[in-house]
Design a protein around this motif. Structure first.
Motif, short mmCIF file in Angstrom:
data_model
loop_
_atom_site.label_atom_id
_atom_site.label_comp_id
_atom_site.label_asym_id
_atom_site.label_seq_id
_atom_site.Cartn_x
_atom_site.Cartn_y
_atom_site.Cartn_z
N PHE A 181 0.72 -0.97 0.05
CA PHE A 181 -0.17 -0.11 0.26
C PHE A 181 1.22 1.02 -0.50
CE2 PHE A 181 -3.23 -2.37 0.72
CZ PHE A 181 -3.31 -3.53 1.74
N PRO A 182 0.77 2.30 -1.23
CA PRO A 182 0.86 3.61 -0.91
C PRO A 182 0.71 4.50 -0.12
CG PRO A 182 -0.16 3.79 -2.78
CD PRO A 182 -0.28 2.04 -2.02
N VAL A 183 1.42 5.01 0.46
CA VAL A 183 0.89 6.18 1.50
C VAL A 183 2.11 7.65 1.05
CG1 VAL A 183 0.94 7.44 3.50
CG2 VAL A 183 0.77 4.87 2.94
N VAL A 184 1.60 8.67 0.32
CA VAL A 184 1.66 8.86 0.19
C VAL A 184 2.25 10.65 0.60
CG1 VAL A 184 2.08 10.86 -2.53
CG2 VAL A 184 1.55 8.36 -2.35
#
Lengths: 146, 195
Positions: free
Chosen positions: B175-178
């Motif tokens: 999961f990306p957290v940007v």
């Protein structure tokens, strides 16, 4: 020869199904990931307190799904088109505000990783225009029947 | 044969967790259930905030108890004039086990060296003279330069267009957290993944 009203009805149908598909897709992207990821995108806009961020993150994707399905099925059009317009108006307004004030944040429209840019503004502005048009046609159709 | 396949299957998560992480730039156990990769730019203000405010909490609450393996990766952005140089020094310092100290110093003095360009001054004062000499040499070594470039290439392949970007991986889910990270939400995410 195809009548103009038939062309108009076809255009409305295509736009309605397309907008519904966009809403359903946006909902699907968010629902297949942990809600916290969407919450972080909402939080970046800096307009809601913590508790409201959590509530919106958990409920908005379901609302998008319902709106999308209703639009695609052609059901409760005044409500679904109106709700879509309202949501898009809020989203677009927040995005314009963020862009105008130089906030380098994500749109959050279709999951994380999409920064707000001229492209996203044009896209969401276009969706808003379509939604407002469909809302108008749904009320127009009702008035004509009356 | 069955035993061999079972043993291989048991080993796979460990291989996935530690595949190409530089141990000098990683914290915690490679066999931790969650892996967090941080793609960061030393000249980026949001990365400074992440490094100084969020990662210490992650370290205390998740890395020390063995729940998270924290991997740092370099992603110097083209518009930041000195960030590639900073990344090279930090990666070179990792070879001496001094990555965290150099990273701390770079972020602490970010506002100074991003203006005057004196990146080495920020790095040097946390190293002994002998270490400083080695880091200066290593920073020009092709293997250090290519390691930084590999991180950049990995970030581009993952579609990163902003720093910081962190990837939270649990099993096959990534999961990306940007951008700026809210620790309460990150904690909720990690706790949910650990259940």
């Amino acid at each position: 020869m195809v009548s103009s009203s038939r062309v108009f009805r076809t255009v409305v149908l295509v736009l309605r199904v397309a907008l519904g598909a966009v809403f359903a897709y946006a909902a699907w992207i968010k629902l297949r990931q942990p809600w916290e990821l969407f919450a972080m995108s909402i939080n970046d806009y800096g307009v809601l307190p913590d508790w409201a961020v959590r509530v919106v993150a958990r409920t908005l994707p379901w609302a998008e799904a319902l709106i999308g399905l209703a639009l695609m099925a052609g059901r409760w059009l005044r409500v679904s088109a109106g709700a879509a317009s309202l949501l898009l108006l809020v989203f677009f307004g927040l995005m314009v505000r963020a862009y105008a004030t130089g906030m380098e944040i994500n749109c959050g429209c279709f999951g994380p990783g999409e920064a707000i840019s001229v492209r996203t503004l044009v896209r969401d502005g276009g969706l808003l225009a379509v939604s407002l048009f469909l809302t108008w046609t749904s009320f127009r159709g009702r008035r004509r029947a009356a | 044969m069955k035993l061999f396949v079972l043993a291989l299957a048991a080993l796979l998560p460990c291989l996935a967790a530690s595949s190409d992480a530089d141990p000098g730039k990683s914290l915690g156990s490679p066999s931790a259930p969650i892996r967090i990769e941080v793609f960061s730019d030393f000249e980026c203000p949001a990365c400074k905030a992440l490094h100084e405010q969020i990662l210490p909490l992650v370290f205390k609450d998740y890395v020390i108890p063995g729940k998270v393996y924290l991997v740092s990766r370099e992603y110097p952005l083209p518009m930041h004039q000195y960030s590639r140089e900073a990344a090279n020094y930090a990666t070179a310092a990792a070879r001496l086990g001094k990555y965290q100290q150099v990273a701390d110093a770079l972020f602490l003095n970010q506002l100074v060296w991003e203006v005057n360009g004196k990146v080495w001054d920020a790095v040097a004062h946390v190293l002994t003279p002998a270490e400083a000499k080695k880091v200066q040499l290593e920073a020009k070594d092709p293997s250090v330069l290519s390691e930084v470039q590999r991180d950049v290439d990995a970030g581009r392949a993952a579609g990163i267009n902003q720093t910081p970007t962190i990837f939270v991986t649990r099993g096959t889910n990534r999961f990306p957290v940007v951008g700026a990270v809210n620790y309460n939400l990150l904690r909720s995410l990690l706790d949910g993944l650990l259940k």
